[in-house]
Every structure is written in C-alpha cells, then in structure tokens.
Design a protein around this motif. Sequence first.
Motif, mmCIF file in Angstrom:
data_model
loop_
_atom_site.group_PDB
_atom_site.id
_atom_site.type_symbol
_atom_site.label_atom_id
_atom_site.label_comp_id
_atom_site.label_asym_id
_atom_site.label_seq_id
_atom_site.Cartn_x
_atom_site.Cartn_y
_atom_site.Cartn_z
ATOM 1 N N ILE A 76 0.866 -1.171 0.000
ATOM 2 C CA ILE A 76 0.000 0.000 0.000
ATOM 3 C C ILE A 76 0.904 1.223 0.000
ATOM 4 O O ILE A 76 2.119 1.103 0.183
ATOM 5 C CB ILE A 76 -0.969 0.013 1.208
ATOM 6 C CG1 ILE A 76 -0.209 0.014 2.545
ATOM 7 C CG2 ILE A 76 -1.930 -1.176 1.127
ATOM 8 C CD1 ILE A 76 -1.093 0.192 3.768
ATOM 9 N N ALA A 77 0.322 2.384 -0.203
ATOM 10 C CA ALA A 77 1.113 3.618 -0.213
ATOM 11 C C ALA A 77 1.801 3.778 1.139
ATOM 12 O O ALA A 77 1.354 3.244 2.153
ATOM 13 C CB ALA A 77 0.222 4.814 -0.501
ATOM 14 N N GLY A 78 2.873 4.522 1.142
ATOM 15 C CA GLY A 78 3.595 4.811 2.371
ATOM 16 C C GLY A 78 4.070 6.247 2.327
ATOM 17 O O GLY A 78 3.861 6.950 1.338
ATOM 18 N N ASN A 113 -1.364 3.589 -9.247
ATOM 19 C CA ASN A 113 -0.065 2.924 -9.215
ATOM 20 C C ASN A 113 -0.350 1.428 -9.358
ATOM 21 O O ASN A 113 -0.887 0.807 -8.432
ATOM 22 C CB ASN A 113 0.661 3.197 -7.903
ATOM 23 C CG ASN A 113 2.036 2.561 -7.851
ATOM 24 O OD1 ASN A 113 2.311 1.567 -8.520
ATOM 25 N ND2 ASN A 113 2.908 3.125 -7.031
ATOM 26 N N PRO A 114 -0.025 0.828 -10.500
ATOM 27 C CA PRO A 114 -0.391 -0.571 -10.740
ATOM 28 C C PRO A 114 0.282 -1.567 -9.805
ATOM 29 O O PRO A 114 -0.188 -2.687 -9.661
ATOM 30 C CB PRO A 114 0.025 -0.811 -12.193
ATOM 31 C CG PRO A 114 1.007 0.248 -12.506
ATOM 32 C CD PRO A 114 0.694 1.412 -11.618
ATOM 33 N N GLU A 115 1.350 -1.173 -9.137
ATOM 34 C CA GLU A 115 2.071 -2.075 -8.242
ATOM 35 C C GLU A 115 1.475 -2.120 -6.835
ATOM 36 O O GLU A 115 1.728 -3.054 -6.089
ATOM 37 C CB GLU A 115 3.546 -1.667 -8.155
ATOM 38 C CG GLU A 115 4.253 -1.674 -9.495
ATOM 39 C CD GLU A 115 4.199 -3.036 -10.173
ATOM 40 O OE1 GLU A 115 4.411 -4.049 -9.498
ATOM 41 O OE2 GLU A 115 3.928 -3.073 -11.383
ATOM 42 N N LEU A 116 0.695 -1.102 -6.491
ATOM 43 C CA LEU A 116 0.099 -1.059 -5.154
ATOM 44 C C LEU A 116 -1.196 -1.847 -5.124
ATOM 45 O O LEU A 116 -1.835 -2.067 -6.154
ATOM 46 C CB LEU A 116 -0.165 0.385 -4.728
ATOM 47 C CG LEU A 116 1.054 1.278 -4.519
ATOM 48 C CD1 LEU A 116 0.623 2.664 -4.072
ATOM 49 C CD2 LEU A 116 2.029 0.673 -3.527
ATOM 50 N N ILE A 127 -6.583 -1.553 -3.043
ATOM 51 C CA ILE A 127 -7.093 -0.710 -1.963
ATOM 52 C C ILE A 127 -6.681 0.737 -2.181
ATOM 53 O O ILE A 127 -7.464 1.657 -1.957
ATOM 54 C CB ILE A 127 -6.580 -1.236 -0.594
ATOM 55 C CG1 ILE A 127 -7.212 -2.570 -0.264
ATOM 56 C CG2 ILE A 127 -6.808 -0.236 0.520
ATOM 57 C CD1 ILE A 127 -8.716 -2.557 -0.119
ATOM 58 N N ASP A 128 -5.453 0.952 -2.627
ATOM 59 C CA ASP A 128 -4.950 2.305 -2.858
ATOM 60 C C ASP A 128 -5.837 3.045 -3.864
ATOM 61 O O ASP A 128 -6.290 4.153 -3.601
ATOM 62 C CB ASP A 128 -3.500 2.250 -3.355
ATOM 63 C CG ASP A 128 -2.873 3.620 -3.486
ATOM 64 O OD1 ASP A 128 -2.548 4.215 -2.437
ATOM 65 O OD2 ASP A 128 -2.734 4.101 -4.623
ATOM 66 N N ALA A 129 -6.090 2.429 -4.997
ATOM 67 C CA ALA A 129 -6.916 3.060 -6.029
ATOM 68 C C ALA A 129 -8.356 3.233 -5.565
ATOM 69 O O ALA A 129 -8.962 4.288 -5.785
ATOM 70 C CB ALA A 129 -6.863 2.242 -7.317
ATOM 71 N N LEU A 130 -8.916 2.224 -4.931
ATOM 72 C CA LEU A 130 -10.306 2.312 -4.483
ATOM 73 C C LEU A 130 -10.509 3.414 -3.450
ATOM 74 O O LEU A 130 -11.515 4.131 -3.494
ATOM 75 C CB LEU A 130 -10.780 0.976 -3.911
ATOM 76 C CG LEU A 130 -11.042 -0.128 -4.918
ATOM 77 C CD1 LEU A 130 -11.336 -1.437 -4.208
ATOM 78 C CD2 LEU A 130 -12.178 0.245 -5.850
ATOM 79 N N MET A 131 -9.574 3.559 -2.533
ATOM 80 C CA MET A 131 -9.701 4.599 -1.505
ATOM 81 C C MET A 131 -9.635 5.997 -2.117
ATOM 82 O O MET A 131 -10.299 6.908 -1.654
ATOM 83 C CB MET A 131 -8.594 4.465 -0.461
ATOM 84 C CG MET A 131 -8.640 3.210 0.340
ATOM 85 S SD MET A 131 -9.966 3.194 1.532
ATOM 86 C CE MET A 131 -9.501 1.776 2.494
ATOM 87 N N LYS A 132 -8.843 6.144 -3.159
ATOM 88 C CA LYS A 132 -8.659 7.458 -3.773
ATOM 89 C C LYS A 132 -9.649 7.757 -4.889
ATOM 90 O O LYS A 132 -10.028 8.911 -5.093
ATOM 91 C CB LYS A 132 -7.232 7.559 -4.321
ATOM 92 C CG LYS A 132 -6.172 7.505 -3.234
ATOM 93 C CD LYS A 132 -4.783 7.438 -3.826
ATOM 94 C CE LYS A 132 -3.728 7.337 -2.732
ATOM 95 N NZ LYS A 132 -2.381 7.150 -3.285
ATOM 96 N N LEU A 133 -10.064 6.728 -5.642
ATOM 97 C CA LEU A 133 -10.855 6.953 -6.856
ATOM 98 C C LEU A 133 -12.259 6.355 -6.832
ATOM 99 O O LEU A 133 -13.064 6.647 -7.718
ATOM 100 C CB LEU A 133 -10.098 6.399 -8.064
ATOM 101 C CG LEU A 133 -8.700 6.962 -8.273
ATOM 102 C CD1 LEU A 133 -7.943 6.144 -9.289
ATOM 103 C CD2 LEU A 133 -8.778 8.417 -8.688
ATOM 104 N N GLY A 134 -12.535 5.490 -5.895
ATOM 105 C CA GLY A 134 -13.849 4.872 -5.810
ATOM 106 C C GLY A 134 -14.214 4.108 -7.064
ATOM 107 O O GLY A 134 -13.399 3.395 -7.641
ATOM 108 N N ALA A 135 -15.448 4.290 -7.517
ATOM 109 C CA ALA A 135 -15.968 3.540 -8.668
ATOM 110 C C ALA A 135 -15.200 3.834 -9.959
ATOM 111 O O ALA A 135 -15.197 3.010 -10.871
ATOM 112 C CB ALA A 135 -17.444 3.845 -8.861
ATOM 113 N N ALA A 191 -8.009 1.035 -18.816
ATOM 114 C CA ALA A 191 -6.898 1.605 -19.579
ATOM 115 C C ALA A 191 -5.590 0.858 -19.270
ATOM 116 O O ALA A 191 -4.740 0.728 -20.150
ATOM 117 C CB ALA A 191 -6.743 3.084 -19.248
ATOM 118 N N LEU A 192 -5.445 0.377 -18.051
ATOM 119 C CA LEU A 192 -4.238 -0.388 -17.697
ATOM 120 C C LEU A 192 -4.183 -1.707 -18.460
ATOM 121 O O LEU A 192 -3.120 -2.215 -18.738
ATOM 122 C CB LEU A 192 -4.201 -0.694 -16.192
ATOM 123 C CG LEU A 192 -3.894 0.458 -15.246
ATOM 124 C CD1 LEU A 192 -3.954 -0.015 -13.804
ATOM 125 C CD2 LEU A 192 -2.527 1.057 -15.548
#
Length: 187
Positions: A51-53, A162-165, A168-176, A184-185
Amino acid sequence: MVNTPIPYLPSACWYALWLDARINGLTDAEATAAANTASGISGKDFARCRIAGRDCPTLLSVAVEGGANRLRNPKAPAHAAVSMHGNWPHIHLGAMEAIYGRTPYYQHVMPAVRNVLQSPTGSLMALNARLHRAISPFLPVPSHEIPAATAERCREVASLINPELSIIDALMKLGAETSLGLSALRQ
C-alpha cells in the motif's frame, strides 16, 4: 480450477488482468488463474500486499502457521492456515487508516475490508477470497468493452493508479472510477 488462490489484497495490475479475463468470458476462478500467471504471483505473494507509504510503499504481510517459508511450496497457499502472530490484522487496519483515513472513498471501502480483517480465521485462501468478495462490488465487471468516447477519461484515471500497489490504494482514492482506470491499464 475451483481452488485457485487469490493473492492478499492484490495489486491494481492484478485486478486489471482479472477484469480483462472476466470481460473475455472467463469464470472467476479462470480469471484468477490467468491474473496470477500473467502477474507472476507465487509463494509469499499470496500473503503480501503493498500500500502507499510516506516515502515508499508499505509491505503488509499476513502471518501463516509455520511461517512464510511454508508458502514456497506451490500448493501451500491453498492449505496455509492464518496465524494471529504479531497481531497483524490490527497492524494492517492501523496502517490503512493512517494512510487512507482522509481519502475520499475511505468511508465506503474500509468497512468492507475491516469486516473481513477483524475475524481472519481459517485458511489464507479463505481470507483472501473473503477480501476479494468484499472488494469486487466496488469493481463491477462491465458486460462489454469501454466505449471509445470514454477512452480519454480512462487514461486520465489510469494515470492516477499505481499498478504495483494494492487495489485498496486506487479504491480509496478513486472509488468507482477505479474500474475506468483499470480498463486503460489492460490495454
């Protein structure tokens, strides 16, 4: 194929591969196997996520009975039992709260994750499957490819992931909108 293990809170890259496989008609188990193979998941990867740090990604590891070396055997993730050594669920929840507590979708995503991590009994495979079922509703599988008119927005959202994280990282920041970025990835 039914017992295909899912990694612990897989990366956004893994979920992009999984979604692509699901869009192409594969079952959940087949999509899981395809994503594991394409992203090189094996051994300890089934019990770890990033996860992000503050300065670099934070590695979270699930404790398993017999230690992490037990996961070296290719069949081990399916039979590894979760251990409460080091009170890892409390540490993981605390890390996620500290890192994502002020993100826009924390209040939507975190309760689902918390419900699973507060009672992490049984096998590693069962824990990871419960987490996958808790996260999947936030990542609906489109019934068709994303229209070309939406491609620009998909690329914009993908640039924020960030595809490596962990997903949870993307969902918390971007939601749906995470699903748009994952499309796109995949390309």
